[in-house]
Enzyme design. Structure first.
Site, short mmCIF file in Angstrom:
data_model
loop_
_atom_site.label_atom_id
_atom_site.label_comp_id
_atom_site.label_asym_id
_atom_site.label_seq_id
_atom_site.Cartn_x
_atom_site.Cartn_y
_atom_site.Cartn_z
N GLY A 46 77.01 55.01 44.44
CA GLY A 46 77.99 56.08 44.36
C GLY A 46 77.29 57.41 44.56
N CYS A 73 71.53 50.76 43.69
CA CYS A 73 71.43 52.22 43.90
C CYS A 73 71.86 52.97 42.64
CB CYS A 73 72.25 52.60 45.14
SG CYS A 73 71.96 54.29 45.69
N TYR A 74 73.01 53.65 42.68
CA TYR A 74 73.51 54.34 41.48
C TYR A 74 73.64 53.34 40.33
CZ TYR A 74 76.64 57.29 38.63
OH TYR A 74 77.21 58.02 37.62
N HIS A 160 69.99 49.05 49.53
CA HIS A 160 71.33 48.49 49.73
C HIS A 160 71.27 47.12 50.42
CE1 HIS A 160 73.72 51.97 48.46
NE2 HIS A 160 72.63 52.64 48.78
N GLU A 162 73.68 45.22 50.97
CA GLU A 162 74.95 44.92 51.64
C GLU A 162 74.98 45.38 53.09
OE1 GLU A 162 74.41 47.16 49.33
OE2 GLU A 162 75.60 48.97 49.59
N ASP A 218 97.44 43.33 60.17
CA ASP A 218 97.85 43.08 58.79
C ASP A 218 99.34 42.82 58.65
OD1 ASP A 218 95.22 43.76 58.41
OD2 ASP A 218 95.64 45.80 57.74
N LYS A 364 90.00 42.68 55.57
CA LYS A 364 90.42 42.56 56.97
C LYS A 364 89.94 41.26 57.64
CE LYS A 364 92.28 45.12 60.33
NZ LYS A 364 93.43 46.02 60.10
#
Ligand code: XMP
Length: 578
Positions: A46, A73-74, A160, A162, A218, A364
């Site tokens: 964040g 991270c944060y 990170h 991810e 969607d 998605k």
């Protein structure tokens, strides 16, 4: 997933799900007592500083539940801060790739290379680890790049895992999920279809479902699921033709929906209403406002006229998981949402519990998987995103007729477009370079930083007249310019698809620029970009032969003077020109 703010949170949750483990996002402050039965907890990154008052925090009890925790991270900094360690402001930031050296191969780093490249994005850092924690990895700029208390199953990493740029990011997440937290690989979206259909029947409770179809992935998948669950007699969809659609779009949607739903689908022609309200309007935000309001008006008319507001109907929407969660990072999507999902009539349906959103727990990619499993075509599911306001935000308008102005590096075009710099919106001129080359991509951001009063750089690929002779003309959205843009967009799309380029990029806006010469008043800008979520984007060059063929065909379109290539990343420019 505890959301400490920022865009990373959803990306981490998506990665966890990709590994076959169900993850849910919760606000970071959620009470520890509500997390007791979780297999594992991940705290996201964040933008805040842990030592500043009011910054996002977590219930410190989560570290004593016995549930494994991974802070990223944060999240790492919070873990350190709340457990008695120290977080300080670094002397310099560390943004981008860094060399990570693993000093302790604990369970989190099992199978991870001793030295590897990881993606960092921070300035604050852990200066001292809490008691009983070990430093497990370092980089040159960040001596405490990871820490762990293996016994209490608490782990923190500054980088990170991810993002795709982190080598072995998946190993880290996999070690945490399977090795440490004991999760099982049992999440598969397409296995949820029966469950979704049961839920649709439960929510509908004998009532019928109405959808506004857009042709987007969607809403089409959501509609199709309702159709399967309830049958044709109990669902209805309307598609609003705003006159701002691409060539063949209305026909495409008509074909897909009629095949699925037969008479339960209708196309509502609202072209005249939209175009008459947009006549003479130049300013991008004014265009957006008019389109948003007109959408609202048309939707309300449809709901009223078909008596879809009476008690036997509920409204279906294609809302997906990231849309349902309020977080600091999604302020922009909130604005888009108020336009389309908060019509007064719709608001009434929401308030009286008459809304059904069958995809509200999916991302998605998962929606695509579900769509494929229920037999929707790849052509439909793999479409590039297309903005709600349609071609209106790619048909640039201007209130004045002016000449392009020469400066040292090129020509400043006398039209304004939208950009984003330092988190705020800009509305500035474009710098046009006289010659297109792939090498020019690398110079765009630097030129913008130097010049200050431009937010985009384009390069001329081909033109009927030299840049010095180009003039803007007083222009708004009208049938003639829309038709010109539609033709060009259709040429670009055809060649982009047939050459295979379309699959390599995320989106390919084609923009009509009110700059040209007598008889050929407009020009075209090609804007192929690569992105993950549209929040940031990279301008992408295309193969030379494809560009040549595209430019040759575009130059033959009536009224087109030049073909430009947009070289600008987002930031400093946005994807759309508006
Ligand atoms: P920008 O231009 O802000 O666009 O860089 C980011 C992404 O959002 C899309 N976009 C929209 N999508 N309704 C939508 O559904 C909108 O009003 C809208 N405006 C922009 C844009 O196409 C890009 O993918």
């Amino acid at each position: 997933m505890l959301d400490a703010g920022g865009q990373y949170c959803h990306l981490i949750a998506r990665r966890v799900r990709e590994l076959g483990v169900y993850a849910e996002v919760q606000p970071s402050e959620v009470a520890a007592s509500l997390l007791e039965d979780r297999r594992g907890i991940i705290i996201s990154g964040g933008p805040a500083s842990v030592y500043e008052p009011g910054s996002p925090t977590v219930d410190p009890e989560i570290f004593s539940l016995g549930v494994p925790v991974l802070g990223i991270c944060y999240g790492l900094q919070l873990m350190a801060h709340l457990s008695g360690g120290k977080v300080t402001k670094g002397t310099k930031g560390e943004y981008g790739l860094a060399q990570l050296k693993v000093t302790e191969h604990d369970r989190l780093f099992e199978g991870f290379q001793a030295v590897s490249e990881v993606w960092m994005s921070h300035r604050d850092r852990v200066g001292e680890v809490p008691e009983d924690f070990l430093v497990t990895a370092t980089t040159d700029t960040c001596p405490i790049a990871a820490m762990a208390n293996d016994w209490r199953k608490l782990y923190g990493i500054q980088f990170h895992p991810e993002v795709v740029h982190t080598q072995g990011g998946k190993i880290i997440l996999g070690n945490f999920l399977f090795g440490i937290a004991g999760c099982e690989q049992d999440w598969q979206p397409d296995r949820q279809i029966e469950e979704i259909e049961d839920e649709i029947r439960r929510t509908a409770r004998g009532r019928n479902v109405f959808f506004f179809a857009s042709g987007g992935v969607d809403s089409t998948v959501a509609f199709s699921l309702c159709l399967q669950a309830l049958g044709k007699d109990r669902v209805h969809a309307a598609y609003v033709d705003t006159g701002l659609m691409r060539e063949g779009e209305t026909e495409f949607v008509r074909e897909v929906f009629t095949k699925m739903a037969g008479d339960s689908f209708e196309v509502v022609d609202a072209k005249d209403a939209f175009l008459s309200k947009l006549a003479g309007v130049v300013e991008p935000e004014a265009k957006r406002k008019i389109i948003g309001e007109e959408f609202v008006a048309v939707q309300e008319r449809i709901l009223e006229s078909g008596h879809f507001l009476n008690g036997s109907w509920i409204l279906g929407q294609g809302t997906i998981y990231p849309d349902t969660i309020e977080s600091g990072g999604s302020a922009k999507s909130e604005v888009i949402k108020t336009h389309h999902n908060r019509v007064e009539g719709i608001q009434r349906l929401i308030e009286s519990g008459r809304l059904i959103e069958p995809l509200a727990q999916f991302y998605k990619d998962e929606v695509r998987e579900v769509g494929r499993a229920i037999g929707l075509s790849d052509e439909l599911l793999d479409r590039h995103p297309f903005p709600g306001p349609g071609l209106a935000i790619r048909c640039l308008c201007t209130a004045e007729a002016e000449q392009a102005r020469q400066i040292e590096s090129g020509y400043v075009l006398p039209v304004l477009s939208v950009g984003v710099q330092g988190d705020s919106r800009t509305y500035r001129s474009t710098l046009a370079l006289e010659n297109y080359s792939e090498a020019a991509f690398a110079t765009a951001t630097e030129l913008i930083n130097q010049l200050g009063d431009v937010n985009r750089v384009v390069a001329l690929v081909q033109s009927a007249a030299p840049l010095a002779e180009l003039r803007s003309h007083v222009s708004a959205i009208d049938e003639e310019r829309l038709s010109r843009l539609r033709q060009c967009d259709s040429i670009v799309r055809r060649l982009s698809v047939s050459s295979g380029f379309e699959e390599k990029i995320w989106q390919f806006p084609v923009v009509l620029l009110p700059c040209g010469v007598e008889g050929k008043p407009d020009s075209i800008v090609l804007r192929p970009i690569d992105s993950v979520d549209g929040m940031t984007a990279r301008a992408v060059p295309m193969p030379a032969a494809l560009l040549r063929q595209m430019t040759d065909e575009l130059s033959l379109v009536q009224g087109i003077c030049g073909v430009f290539y947009d070289l600008t990343n987002k930031p400093p420019a946005t994807i759309e020109w508006e």
